[in-house]
Design an enzyme around this catalytic site. Structure first.
Site, PDB file in Angstrom:
ATOM      1  CB  CYS A 141      -7.991  27.333 -12.071  1.00 44.23           C
ATOM      2  SG  CYS A 141      -6.941  26.699 -10.752  1.00 44.23           S
ATOM      3  CG  HIS A 195       0.459  30.891  -9.893  1.00 43.73           C
ATOM      4  ND1 HIS A 195       1.002  30.760  -8.630  1.00 43.73           N
ATOM      5  CD2 HIS A 195      -0.466  29.928 -10.004  1.00 43.73           C
ATOM      6  CE1 HIS A 195       0.415  29.764  -7.996  1.00 43.73           C
ATOM      7  NE2 HIS A 195      -0.479  29.232  -8.799  1.00 43.73           N
ATOM      8  CG  HIS A 221      -7.648  29.768  -6.682  1.00 40.12           C
ATOM      9  ND1 HIS A 221      -7.020  28.927  -5.805  1.00 40.12           N
ATOM     10  CD2 HIS A 221      -7.806  29.037  -7.818  1.00 40.12           C
ATOM     11  CE1 HIS A 221      -6.803  27.754  -6.375  1.00 40.12           C
ATOM     12  NE2 HIS A 221      -7.274  27.795  -7.601  1.00 40.12           N
TER      13      HIS A 221
HETATM   14  P1  NAD Z   1      -9.115  14.937 -10.281  1.00 39.60           P
HETATM   15  O1  NAD Z   1      -8.249  14.152  -9.367  1.00 39.60           O
HETATM   16  O2  NAD Z   1     -10.355  15.555  -9.749  1.00 39.60           O
HETATM   17  O3  NAD Z   1      -9.536  14.031 -11.514  1.00 39.60           O
HETATM   18  C1  NAD Z   1      -8.626  13.211 -12.199  1.00 39.60           C
HETATM   19  C2  NAD Z   1      -9.373  11.973 -12.674  1.00 39.60           C
HETATM   20  O4  NAD Z   1      -8.457  11.146 -13.406  1.00 39.60           O
HETATM   21  C3  NAD Z   1      -9.904  11.122 -11.521  1.00 39.60           C
HETATM   22  O5  NAD Z   1     -11.214  10.707 -11.869  1.00 39.60           O
HETATM   23  C4  NAD Z   1      -8.939   9.929 -11.474  1.00 39.60           C
HETATM   24  O6  NAD Z   1      -9.569   8.747 -11.014  1.00 39.60           O
HETATM   25  C5  NAD Z   1      -8.550   9.812 -12.931  1.00 39.60           C
HETATM   26  N1  NAD Z   1      -7.271   9.154 -13.141  1.00 39.60           N
HETATM   27  C6  NAD Z   1      -6.221   9.029 -12.274  1.00 39.60           C
HETATM   28  N2  NAD Z   1      -5.208   8.365 -12.865  1.00 39.60           N
HETATM   29  C7  NAD Z   1      -5.630   8.060 -14.108  1.00 39.60           C
HETATM   30  C8  NAD Z   1      -5.035   7.384 -15.185  1.00 39.60           C
HETATM   31  N3  NAD Z   1      -3.810   6.886 -15.105  1.00 39.60           N
HETATM   32  N4  NAD Z   1      -5.738   7.253 -16.336  1.00 39.60           N
HETATM   33  C9  NAD Z   1      -6.985   7.770 -16.460  1.00 39.60           C
HETATM   34  N5  NAD Z   1      -7.607   8.421 -15.452  1.00 39.60           N
HETATM   35  C10 NAD Z   1      -6.926   8.574 -14.299  1.00 39.60           C
HETATM   36  O7  NAD Z   1      -8.175  16.038 -10.941  1.00 39.60           O
HETATM   37  P2  NAD Z   1      -8.634  17.421 -11.559  1.00 39.60           P
HETATM   38  O8  NAD Z   1      -8.729  18.412 -10.467  1.00 39.60           O
HETATM   39  O9  NAD Z   1      -9.798  17.220 -12.454  1.00 39.60           O
HETATM   40  O10 NAD Z   1      -7.325  17.808 -12.384  1.00 39.60           O
HETATM   41  C11 NAD Z   1      -7.104  17.326 -13.692  1.00 39.60           C
HETATM   42  C12 NAD Z   1      -6.129  18.264 -14.388  1.00 39.60           C
HETATM   43  O11 NAD Z   1      -6.726  19.550 -14.450  1.00 39.60           O
HETATM   44  C13 NAD Z   1      -4.793  18.459 -13.658  1.00 39.60           C
HETATM   45  O12 NAD Z   1      -3.804  18.689 -14.631  1.00 39.60           O
HETATM   46  C14 NAD Z   1      -5.025  19.719 -12.858  1.00 39.60           C
HETATM   47  O13 NAD Z   1      -3.844  20.394 -12.534  1.00 39.60           O
HETATM   48  C15 NAD Z   1      -5.871  20.516 -13.835  1.00 39.60           C
HETATM   49  N6  NAD Z   1      -6.708  21.543 -13.217  1.00 39.60           N
HETATM   50  C16 NAD Z   1      -7.349  21.321 -12.047  1.00 39.60           C
HETATM   51  C17 NAD Z   1      -8.109  22.335 -11.491  1.00 39.60           C
HETATM   52  C18 NAD Z   1      -8.799  22.166 -10.169  1.00 39.60           C
HETATM   53  O14 NAD Z   1      -8.901  23.136  -9.439  1.00 39.60           O
HETATM   54  N7  NAD Z   1      -9.287  20.994  -9.818  1.00 39.60           N
HETATM   55  C19 NAD Z   1      -8.239  23.572 -12.141  1.00 39.60           C
HETATM   56  C20 NAD Z   1      -7.606  23.743 -13.378  1.00 39.60           C
HETATM   57  C21 NAD Z   1      -6.841  22.728 -13.899  1.00 39.60           C
END
Ligand code: NAD
Length: 339
Positions: A141, A195, A221
């Site tokens: 993000c 970053h 942020h």
């Molecule tokens: P999250 O924890 O909200 O969601 C992850 C999901 O994956 C959950 O539903 C969890 O139950 C599931 N999960 C966990 N282990 C698993 C497995 N082995 N197999 C399948 N599903 C599984 O995480 P998020 O915030 O959505 O982040 C996901 C990705 O996106 C990460 O790489 C993160 O860095 C990136 N990201 C997050 C944000 C943010 O602010 N939340 C922003 C940009 C990018």
């Protein structure tokens, strides 16, 4: 032609990308995986989305809860062209061999290392380099926000040097076990934060140094940018360039949008689902120029900013659209972004 998209990991990012895929006329949502039969799985099913257990050993918990699933992740990836991996950071990389074996393309998220795909993506910056690729990583993000503004300013004026302070939200709204709850946390205390180097994976020529601090808020942020431009630019020049780009929204303190809380209120009043704001938000009055030296402050809604980029990554990898502008226009219109 319609591309079949699977979502592995239906959390903060996964559920939003799934909703966005449902709105694309050239994509079909093949299904999503869940690790447990919780309310999110129930809501997905009530929307008609096919839910799959993340692995065979999770099937029993769905059976015990009386929730029918359509199979496991292995079944889902047999039925799709592209997987969008939205599992937690570093987990995505563990799935890459499975995706490779199944012969499906995969989009990874910013929590994975650049090496997972060997290519880090931002639609406006490098769409054409993603054409036909099997693996792409959509940057995080914060990096997405920085890439959008730096790309626009670099194209117009050149960016010789960028010094950026990131004030990061401590956790997403649903994360009740994360902090800090009473601290300002240098994250990390050393310079640079990750970053700057991550921006350089997308825009290698930009000389950028970043420092990041996590604070007790969940909304967004904020980035403070100090740039040395290649040529002088007035505040008007800068605002005119930024306002000409898709996915950059200028907001005005004089109209009351002067904080992350007010941006969220603005998103709610606009009727945005989940108060999502996938645009990079630039505070108009923060733009201050001293010839070639420029200051500005921008805000990033961490939960949604990468959603349109994921949709564009799918289009580039499957060659549904050959140009960034064509794909971004389709994505933005479907998501109700921009004018
Ligand atoms: P999250 O924890 O909200 O969601 C992850 C999901 O994956 C959950 O539903 C969890 O139950 C599931 N999960 C966990 N282990 C698993 C497995 N082995 N197999 C399948 N599903 C599984 O995480 P998020 O915030 O959505 O982040 C996901 C990705 O996106 C990460 O790489 C993160 O860095 C990136 N990201 C997050 C944000 C943010 O602010 N939340 C922003 C940009 C990018």
């Amino acid at each position: 032609m319609k591309i079949r998209v699977a979502i592995n990991g239906y959390g903060t990012i996964g559920k939003r990308v799934a909703d966005a895929v449902l709105k694309q006329r050239d994509m079909i949502l093949a299904g999503v995986t869940k690790t447990k039969p919780n309310f999110e799985a129930n809501i997905a099913k009530s929307k008609g989305i096919k839910v799959y257990a993340a692995s065979a050993d999770k099937l029993k918990s769905f059976q015990d809860a009386g929730m029918d699933v359509s199979g496991t992740l292995e079944d889902l990836i047999r039925d799709c062209d592209v997987v969008v991996d939205c599992t937690p950071g570093k987990v995505g990389a563990t799935y890459k061999p499975m995706y490779e074996k199944a012969g499906v393309k995969a989009v990874f998220q910013g929590g994975e290392k650049h090496d997972v795909a060997g290519f880090s993506f931002n639609a406006v910056c490098n769409y054409s380099e993603a054409l036909g690729r099997d693996f792409v990583r959509v940057v995080s993000c914060n990096t997405t926000g920085l890439c959008r503004s730096l790309y626009a300013l670099d194209r117009a004026f050149g960016v010789d040097k960028a010094r950026v302070v990131l004030i990061r939200r401590g956790a997403d709204p649903s994360e009740d076990k994360k902090g800090p709850i009473n601290s300002i946390l240098p994250d990390p205390v050393t310079i640079p934060s990750h970053h700057g180097p991550d921006v350089q994976k997308v825009l290698p020529h930009i000389g950028i140094t970043t420092s990041a601090f996590a604070v007790p808020t969940t909304l967004m942020h904020v980035h403070w940018l100090n740039l040395e431009l290649g040529k002088s630019a007035s505040e008007g020049d800068v605002l005119s360039v930024l306002s000409s780009y898709r996915r950059i929204m200028l907001v005005s303190a004089s109209e009351g949008v002067d904080s992350t809380s007010q941006i969220v209120e603005y998103a709610r009043d606009l009727g945005r689902h989940r108060y999502d704001m996938p645009e990079l938000v630039v505070f108009k009055e923060s733009v201050k120029s001293f010839g070639r030296e420029l200051y500005l402050t921008q805000a990033v809604h961490q939960e949604s900013i990468v959603v349109p980029e994921n949709i564009d990554a799918i289009r580039a990898m499957t060659r549904l659209c050959e140009t960034a502008e064509e794909s971004m226009k389709m994505t933005d219109e479907s998501l109700g972004l921009g004018g």
